[in-house]
Design an enzyme around this catalytic site. Structure first.
Site, PDB file in Angstrom:
ATOM      1  N   LEU A 283      72.173  35.101  79.337  1.00 31.27           N
ATOM      2  CA  LEU A 283      71.276  34.876  78.401  1.00 31.27           C
ATOM      3  C   LEU A 283      69.789  35.623  78.647  1.00 31.27           C
ATOM      4  CD1 LEU A 283      70.759  30.997  78.192  1.00 31.27           C
ATOM      5  CD2 LEU A 283      71.929  32.489  76.643  1.00 31.27           C
TER       6      LEU A 283
ATOM      7  N   LEU B  38      73.608  34.502  87.919  1.00 29.19           N
ATOM      8  CA  LEU B  38      74.245  33.490  87.019  1.00 29.19           C
ATOM      9  C   LEU B  38      73.285  33.117  86.036  1.00 29.19           C
ATOM     10  CD1 LEU B  38      76.625  31.080  89.549  1.00 29.19           C
ATOM     11  CD2 LEU B  38      77.281  32.642  87.412  1.00 29.19           C
ATOM     12  N   ASP B  39      73.860  32.965  84.790  1.00 27.56           N
ATOM     13  CA  ASP B  39      72.878  32.443  83.996  1.00 27.56           C
ATOM     14  C   ASP B  39      72.495  30.947  84.327  1.00 27.56           C
ATOM     15  OD1 ASP B  39      72.032  33.056  80.989  1.00 27.56           O
ATOM     16  OD2 ASP B  39      72.481  30.777  81.169  1.00 27.56           O
ATOM     17  N   PRO B  40      71.219  30.414  83.802  1.00 28.26           N
ATOM     18  CA  PRO B  40      70.625  29.126  84.219  1.00 28.26           C
ATOM     19  C   PRO B  40      71.729  28.105  83.820  1.00 28.26           C
ATOM     20  CG  PRO B  40      68.796  30.359  83.342  1.00 28.26           C
ATOM     21  CD  PRO B  40      70.007  31.329  83.293  1.00 28.26           C
TER      22      PRO B  40
END
Length: 358
Positions: A8, A75-77
């Site tokens: 994101l 790593l995305d939230p």
């Protein structure tokens, strides 16, 4: 964000508008400055949902009082799971994890396309799910092996010096070239085609550069119903897995001395490398960047160690030299010649020894 996983982009937090009380601020005791220290090793973090990779890194760095740290690909939230964090000398070998294969568990919500291809994106289209289990298996087979994949706009790939997600946030579309990636394993773990929220769950073993959100959207398009990525968990990165991982809460609950012991050694990043041990004279020369000659077979990846403490001991610190077998760095071998790669400094080697002995 790294090229693997779904992205994101960078998170931004803005503070509130309360005006500070200057008198109260003046009367308050000064905030104690955190005393940083050299910390070396690898922390396998099980990142929680909703936490950005940088937030997790900074919290772990604070808990360990480390003066140098970095992660091995974000790593995305919205993703959870394995996030290897490198401290001190381990940061020199972080690229190995960026280049490593990854293993994910991914959940695809069928019948709903979203902006950005994830669960937080605006719904663009809803379509009925009319495929059969056999059709799902046939489609998955088409996405196994080497495939062409178009990088998503919501990714950290750069275009003219700016990340693609910056253009996406501004409502701009940038032309991207397809990239060739490899899906080594695409295993169907669960399938629910009936009910209000049809979905499938996959285990994906893929090469670096694979975008799982793009894979989800492409599978949904091939099924004729559309899909988006509703959950993602990283299980493995190269030879590293969740088996020895800790959450931030678990790390914080440990006494400070135990937090250091939770770190894996620096050479955990060199798993699978050939091991070469050098005597005192050759080790000292190798640390200066000089090539060494020997009878070793050719090898692309080599981890080099010292045979004894004397070969790496700084003259000013003779009382606390490194232990025999200390890691010196990485190398490769061509025609019997050991060619240095990333090297540790004598100070780092000694600090690692003292950390191990504490």
């Amino acid at each position: 964000m790294s090229a693997v996983g779904f992205t994101l982009g960078a998170d931004a937090a803005q503070g509130g508008g309360a005006v500070p009380d200057r008198a109260a601020s003046a009367a308050a005791p000064p905030r104690q400055r955190l005393q940083r220290r050299p910390v070396h090793g690898l922390l396998l973090l099980d990142k929680a949902l909703g936490v950005s990779s940088n937030q997790a890194l900074q919290r772990a760095k604070w808990l360990l009082r480390a003066d140098k740290a970095g992660h091995t690909g974000t790593l995305d939230p919205l993703a959870t799971g394995l996030l290897p964090l490198c401290f001190g000398a381990a940061t020199k070998f972080s690229q190995l994890q960026l280049d490593a294969d990854k293993v994910y568990e991914a959940t695809l919500r069928l019948g709903v396309r979203t902006h950005g291809g994830d669960a937080e994106g605006e719904v663009l289209e809803r379509r009925p799910v009319a495929c059969s289990p056999e059709q799902v298996q046939q489609v998955l087979a088409r996405f196994s092996g080497a495939i062409e994949q178009l990088p998503p706009m919501h990714s950290a790939l750069k275009h003219q010096g700016r990340a693609l997600y910056e253009y996406a946030r501004a409502g701009l579309e940038v032309e991207r070239a397809p990239r060739r990636v490899s899906i080594h394993v695409l295993e169907l773990l669960a399938l629910a085609l009936e009910g209000p929220e049809p979905a499938l769950r996959l285990r994906v073993h893929c090469s670096k550069g694979t975008y799982i959100r793009s894979l989800a959207e492409d599978i949904g398009a091939a099924l004729g119903c559309g899909a988006h990525l509703s959950a993602l968990r990283r299980l493995r990165s190269g030879s590293l897995g969740l088996e020895r991982s800790l959450t931030l809460e678990q790390l914080e609950a440990l006494p400070e001395v135990e937090r250091l012991r939770a770190l894996l050694p620096v050479d955990a990043l060199l798993a699978g490398h050939e091991r070469v041990t050098l005597d005192d004279d050759n080790a000292a020369r190798f640390l200066t960047g000089l090539r060494r000659r020997g009878t070793w077979p050719d090898s692309e990846r080599v981890a080099v160690y010292a045979a004894s403490a004397a070969s790496t001991e700084p003259a000013a610190s003779a009382a606390a030299g490194p232990q025999p077998g200390a890691l010196l760095g990485s190398a490769h071998i061509v025609g019997g010649e050991l060619i240095p790669g990333r090297l540790l400094s004598p100070i780092e080697i000694q600090q690692i020894t003292l950390q191990t002995q504490s």
